[in-house]
Scaffold this motif. Structure first.
Motif, PDB file in Angstrom:
ATOM      1  N   HIS A 364       0.771  -9.065   6.145  1.00 15.51           N
ATOM      2  CA  HIS A 364       1.617  -8.534   5.063  1.00 15.51           C
ATOM      3  C   HIS A 364       0.179  -7.854   4.267  1.00 15.51           C
ATOM      4  O   HIS A 364       0.053  -6.499   3.953  1.00 15.51           O
ATOM      5  N   LYS A 367      -1.159  -5.455   5.997  1.00  6.00           N
ATOM      6  CA  LYS A 367      -0.567  -3.944   6.740  1.00  6.00           C
ATOM      7  C   LYS A 367      -0.848  -3.386   4.638  1.00  6.00           C
ATOM      8  O   LYS A 367      -0.921  -2.476   4.672  1.00  6.00           O
ATOM      9  N   ARG A 368      -0.878  -4.063   3.552  1.00  2.00           N
ATOM     10  CA  ARG A 368      -1.486  -3.242   1.967  1.00  2.00           C
ATOM     11  C   ARG A 368      -2.969  -3.144   1.901  1.00  2.00           C
ATOM     12  O   ARG A 368      -2.953  -1.963   2.126  1.00  2.00           O
ATOM     13  N   LEU A 370      -4.335  -1.685   4.770  1.00  2.00           N
ATOM     14  CA  LEU A 370      -4.240  -0.381   5.862  1.00  2.00           C
ATOM     15  C   LEU A 370      -3.512   0.619   4.689  1.00  2.00           C
ATOM     16  O   LEU A 370      -4.229   1.808   4.851  1.00  2.00           O
ATOM     17  N   GLU A 371      -2.797   0.340   4.433  1.00  2.00           N
ATOM     18  CA  GLU A 371      -1.845   0.763   3.097  1.00  2.00           C
ATOM     19  C   GLU A 371      -3.323   1.554   1.939  1.00  2.00           C
ATOM     20  O   GLU A 371      -3.131   2.749   1.716  1.00  2.00           O
ATOM     21  N   LYS A 372      -3.899   0.827   1.743  1.00  5.78           N
ATOM     22  CA  LYS A 372      -4.934   1.132   0.841  1.00  5.78           C
ATOM     23  C   LYS A 372      -5.790   2.221   1.367  1.00  5.78           C
ATOM     24  O   LYS A 372      -6.850   2.669   0.652  1.00  5.78           O
ATOM     25  N   SER A 374      -5.865   4.345   3.697  1.00  2.00           N
ATOM     26  CA  SER A 374      -5.623   5.652   4.392  1.00  2.00           C
ATOM     27  C   SER A 374      -5.566   6.390   2.855  1.00  2.00           C
ATOM     28  O   SER A 374      -5.182   7.246   2.681  1.00  2.00           O
ATOM     29  N   GLN A 375      -5.237   5.918   1.587  1.00  2.00           N
ATOM     30  CA  GLN A 375      -5.194   6.836   0.588  1.00  2.00           C
ATOM     31  C   GLN A 375      -6.656   6.339  -0.341  1.00  2.00           C
ATOM     32  O   GLN A 375      -6.784   7.337  -0.774  1.00  2.00           O
ATOM     33  N   LYS A 383     -10.341   7.191   9.740  1.00  3.71           N
ATOM     34  CA  LYS A 383      -9.173   7.663  10.550  1.00  3.71           C
ATOM     35  C   LYS A 383     -10.333   8.233  12.566  1.00  3.71           C
ATOM     36  O   LYS A 383      -9.973   7.857  13.404  1.00  3.71           O
TER      37      LYS A 383
END
Length: 384
Positions: A364, A367-368, A370-372, A374-375, A383
């Motif tokens: 978890h 995942k958080r 990676l989301e951070k 990507s933004q 990338k």
């Protein structure tokens, strides 16, 4: 002409007097010394008469004899406990232990019948400081607490501290351990020998495993020393220890694997069979290794590669403050995985559900993160 001073009952509660002072029943202007067995007049000098008597040569000798002769039992209170000391020769019936859930050590409570200074000396001797650190500590306390009568009377050098622990406190704690083991339905005896380089003799340490409130606890029982350490020698040293804690409750003998130890097992098996008509459980030389190996083989059979997964969860956050901070922010937990060792995995790890929960929280967190990432403005660079 007699003075107007009378015996003051508050004198009896003062540390400097309470060992020897008592009232004179027939005359309130006299005091009596229990040690010297004599009465003296306090009507003119008041409390100064007590001080004057205490400075007498005979009184000092009597008081020294009385202080040195106090038994170790006099320095402990008798309180209600779940484990009451057994009565009989060598037992201590008026000593008690206070144990709490958060504190596994034994707390000694000074009794009011003992002199306060002597009680303080026992507590200090049992405070796990080195004996050499006790040298001249009485003078130090006198300087630190000049208004304290206990500090002024405190005398506990290295030799006295060793004496108090060896002949006073240690036998009492040993009796508590023996009593605890004797109440067990069953226990396991562990032993191992190694060379003591200081004594240049072989040393055999004896431990027991006992069941305590849903957990297995290992307690040190004692050590034996040898020149020659044949199987017969080891058994002869071990039997008196087992007789002291109860042979009838012995379930298994745990050891490492040399052939001489198997001979010890066979000889002890015959001794136990002859004494209490029972056989020892034989699941291998060391029960812990057998269970750990069974756990390891089960992990291999599952094909889940549990060993590397649990090890990786530990090293993921080892020496990484940034990852630890991210993990705590995302999951709200500050508990991290202990180091996992496949050889003794059952001892160094927690339960399987906790492992899986920990792994789920790590996923978890990642995942958080990676989301951070990507933004972030640099996401396209990352990338690439």
């Amino acid at each position: 002409m007699p003075g107007k001073c009378a015996f003051n009952i508050s004198w009896l509660s003062k540390d400097r007097y309470k060992l020897w002072l008592e009232t004179e029943q027939e005359n309130d202007q006299h005091a009596r010394c229990k040690l010297c067995k004599k009465s003296f007049d306090v009507s003119n000098m008041g409390e100064a008469a007590l001080t004057s008597h205490a400075k007498g040569t005979k009184h000092i000798q009597h008081e020294k004899t009385a202080r040195d002769g106090l038994p170790i039992q006099a320095f402990f209170n008798s309180t209600k406990t779940t484990a009451r000391p057994a009565s009989g020769p060598g037992s201590v019936s008026n000593m008690s232990v206070v144990a709490t859930a958060k504190q596994s050590t034994l707390n000694v409570i000074p009794a009011p019948t003992a002199t306060a200074a002597s009680a303080a000396e026992i507590l200090w001797a049992d405070s796990h400081y080195s004996y050499n650190s006790c040298s001249n500590v009485g003078g130090l306390f006198s300087r630190m607490f000049p208004d304290s009568e206990i500090a002024r009377q405190f005398r506990c050098g290295s030799t006295k501290a060793a004496y108090l622990n060896t002949f006073g406190v240690a036998p009492y704690f040993k009796s508590l351990l023996v009593r605890e083991i004797s109440r067990q339905i069953g226990y396991v005896m562990l032993f191992d020998e190694s060379l003591n380089h200081e004594l240049q003799r072989k040393q055999m340490d004896l431990h027991v495993c006992i069941w305590d409130g849903g957990k297995v606890r290992t307690r040190y029982v004692g050590s034996e020393f040898f020149g020659h350490a044949t199987a017969r020698d080891v058994v002869d040293k071990m039997i008196p220890v087992l007789e002291g804690i109860g042979v009838k409750n012995l379930v298994q003998l745990s050891m490492d694997g040399p052939h001489v130890n198997w001979k010890i097992f066979d000889m002890l098996q015959k001794e136990v069979l002859g004494d209490v008509n029972k056989s020892l459980l034989n699941i291998g030389s060391c029960g812990l290794h057998v269970i750990h190996n069974a756990f390891r083989d089960g992990c291999k059979a599952s094909g889940w590669d549990i060993k590397h997964a649990l090890s990786s969860l530990y090293w993921l956050f080892k020496d990484s403050p940034a990852r630890r901070e991210d993990y705590t922010k995302v999951t709200g937990s500050d508990t991290f995985m202990l180091k996992f060792c496949s050889i003794v995995g059952l001892r160094t790890s927690t339960s399987a559900p906790e492992h899986f929960s920990y792994g789920h929280m790590c996923r978890h967190m990642l995942k958080r993160l990676l989301e951070k990432i990507s933004q972030s403005p640099n996401a396209s660079h990352i990338k690439k």
